[in-house]
Scaffold this active site. Structure first.
Site, short mmCIF file in Angstrom:
data_model
loop_
_atom_site.label_atom_id
_atom_site.label_comp_id
_atom_site.label_asym_id
_atom_site.label_seq_id
_atom_site.Cartn_x
_atom_site.Cartn_y
_atom_site.Cartn_z
N HIS A 37 0.83 -1.21 0.00
CA HIS A 37 0.00 0.00 0.00
C HIS A 37 0.87 1.26 0.00
CE1 HIS A 37 -3.99 -1.81 0.27
NE2 HIS A 37 -3.40 -2.77 0.96
N ASP A 173 1.67 -3.83 -9.41
CA ASP A 173 1.40 -5.15 -9.97
C ASP A 173 1.70 -5.20 -11.47
OD1 ASP A 173 0.47 -5.40 -7.45
OD2 ASP A 173 -1.64 -5.69 -7.98
N TYR A 223 -10.28 -0.91 -0.46
CA TYR A 223 -9.05 -0.45 -1.12
C TYR A 223 -9.20 1.02 -1.50
CZ TYR A 223 -4.97 -0.45 -4.18
OH TYR A 223 -3.75 -0.19 -4.74
C1 GLA Z 1 -3.03 -4.34 -4.90
C2 GLA Z 1 -2.85 -3.19 -5.89
C3 GLA Z 1 -1.43 -2.63 -5.86
C4 GLA Z 1 -0.98 -2.34 -4.44
C5 GLA Z 1 -1.28 -3.51 -3.52
C6 GLA Z 1 -0.99 -3.20 -2.08
O1 GLA Z 1 -2.28 -5.44 -5.31
O2 GLA Z 1 -3.16 -3.60 -7.19
O3 GLA Z 1 -1.34 -1.49 -6.67
O4 GLA Z 1 -1.52 -1.14 -3.97
O5 GLA Z 1 -2.62 -3.93 -3.60
O6 GLA Z 1 0.35 -2.97 -1.89
#
Ligand code: GLA
Length: 396
Positions: A37, A173, A223
């Site tokens: 995060h 990601d 989120y």
């Molecule tokens: C998900 C999101 C990423 C990141 C993670 C937490 O995977 O897609 O962009 O924010 O959560 O680190």
């Protein structure tokens, strides 16, 4: 594994579409050692592409139709490339999102036939969604000769998820899936997008993922709420420091001076983030010194912050991490990814992997009645083309 998927998908492609695929490619899922995060707060992350991936067999069409088949879901979906609506299976939104972003840039992307499938565990927090977006954007770039570079495709894949799917995710990601490198983790500065590869070939320890098998519904809405809470924190800090754009721009000490001005929840969220951003830098220094035990201790600190301050963990994840706390053969453990389910990531001594898995699985089954799935993670390359036959007949 790669060979098996490639052959299987090519065959399926020919059965479904009565011609040869023009392109076969692979887009991996990701792990993240530390820095959770932090991406959408302009901080650092330390992800890598994993061996588990989605494979694609695809070929152009000249009638604007897109014919998709998901091998994992045994489901197909057809639509026109210039009529992108959220009216299909949820997986199709990631693909349509990419097409919508390409169109927003005014790029000439047309129809295609595509079969895809692979071994990324779904809902396990290893980002099958980013793999899907990255694979499709890469495929379109090649098939339609769009001339975009990899970094552009990363941003485009992220925008697809933000704008079409509606998850306001950061860039980690997609970056890891696209830019990953065998046996290396990526230290990515999400503010500048500067990155470097760290060799990650641990001789003594291996990365083991423990999949809770749960994905609590809260995921997407919470989120986006966390992002808003971080932005609320930035607005407070900005009154004092107009140059602050993200939580990356304040030190822990500066942040703490203003504690009284923050609503309690916003304070907790921001405290976790500023501490985690500092922690990743410390963790990278430890990795360079090869001090894995101290690195592992940082992973536990991250988990504690995610559990108590950021509040994105859940009972199943906490239980799995707690189970490792008194296990001398596990030097680091924490929840990985967005949270509310998915996997824990563990650094386990190579001689004790089997016993670790056995005891974790037993305890988890007894506590939650759910069989524990585990994956030993191998760090691999990012998106790559496996076969290219662009001169194959286009058909239709
Ligand atoms: C998900 C999101 C990423 C990141 C993670 C937490 O995977 O897609 O962009 O924010 O959560 O680190």
């Amino acid at each position: 594994m790669v060979q098996v998927y490639t052959e299987e998908l090519k065959q399926l492609f020919t059965e479904l579409f009565h011609r040869q695929a023009q392109l076969v490619l692979r887009a991996p899922g990701r792990i993240n050692l530390i820095g959770e995060h932090t991406d959408y707060n302009g901080g650092f992350v330390l992800p890598a592409a994993m061996d588990k991936a989605i494979y694609f067999a695809v070929a152009k069409r000249d009638d604007g139709q897109c014919h998709l088949y998901s091998e994992n879901m045994s489901e197909s979906h057809t639509f026109l490339v210039d009529q992108l609506k959220k009216d299909g299976p949820s997986w199709s939104n990631y693909i349509k999102g990419v097409l919508a972003e390409l169109q927003r840039l005014g790029l000439p992307v047309g129809g295609f036939d595509m079969v895809f499938g692979g071994d990324i565990p779904l809902g396990a927090g290893v980002s099958s969604s980013a793999a899907l977006e990255c694979g499709v954007s890469y495929a379109m770039n090649v098939l339609y000769s769009l001339g975009l570079d990899k970094l552009h495709l990363v941003k485009l894949a992220q925008a697809a998820e933000n704008n079409f799917v509606g998850v306001n995710c950061g860039i980690m990601d997609q970056f890891a899936s696209m830019m990953g490198k065998k046996n290396s983790v990526i230290q990515l500065d999400c503010r500048s997008l500067d990155y470097k590869y760290f060799p990650f070939e641990m001789s003594e320890y291996v990365v083991v993922l423990c999949d809770t098998g749960v994905k609590h519904n809260l995921g997407t809405s919470e989120y986006n709420t966390r992002r808003n809470e971080c932005e609320a924190g930035v607005a407070i800090l900005k009154k004092h420091y107009p140059k602050v754009e993200t939580l990356r721009d304040v030190s822990v000490a500066t942040f703490l001076i203003h504690e009284k001005e923050f609503p309690e929840v916003v304070f907790k969220r921001c405290k976790y983030v500023v501490e985690e951003i500092a922690r990743v830098e410390e963790a990278c220094a430890l990795l360079l010194k090869n001090d894995l035990e101290a690195f592992g201790a940082k992973m536990y600190e991250t988990h504690d912050g995610l559990q108590h301050l950021y509040e994105v963990s859940c009972d199943e994840l906490d239980f799995l991490v707690d189970e490792t706390r008194n296990n001398a053969h596990v030097i680091g453990s924490r929840m990985m990814g967005g949270g509310f389910g998915g996997c824990t990531i563990n650094l386990v001594h190579k001689d004790f992997v089997d016993s670790f898995i056995k005891s974790a699985a037993l305890a988890y089954q007894q506590k939650f009645g759910i069989p524990l799935k585990t994956y030993q993670s191998v760090i691999s390359d990012g998106v790559s083309i496996l076969e290219k036959h662009l001169d194959a007949p286009m058909g239709w």
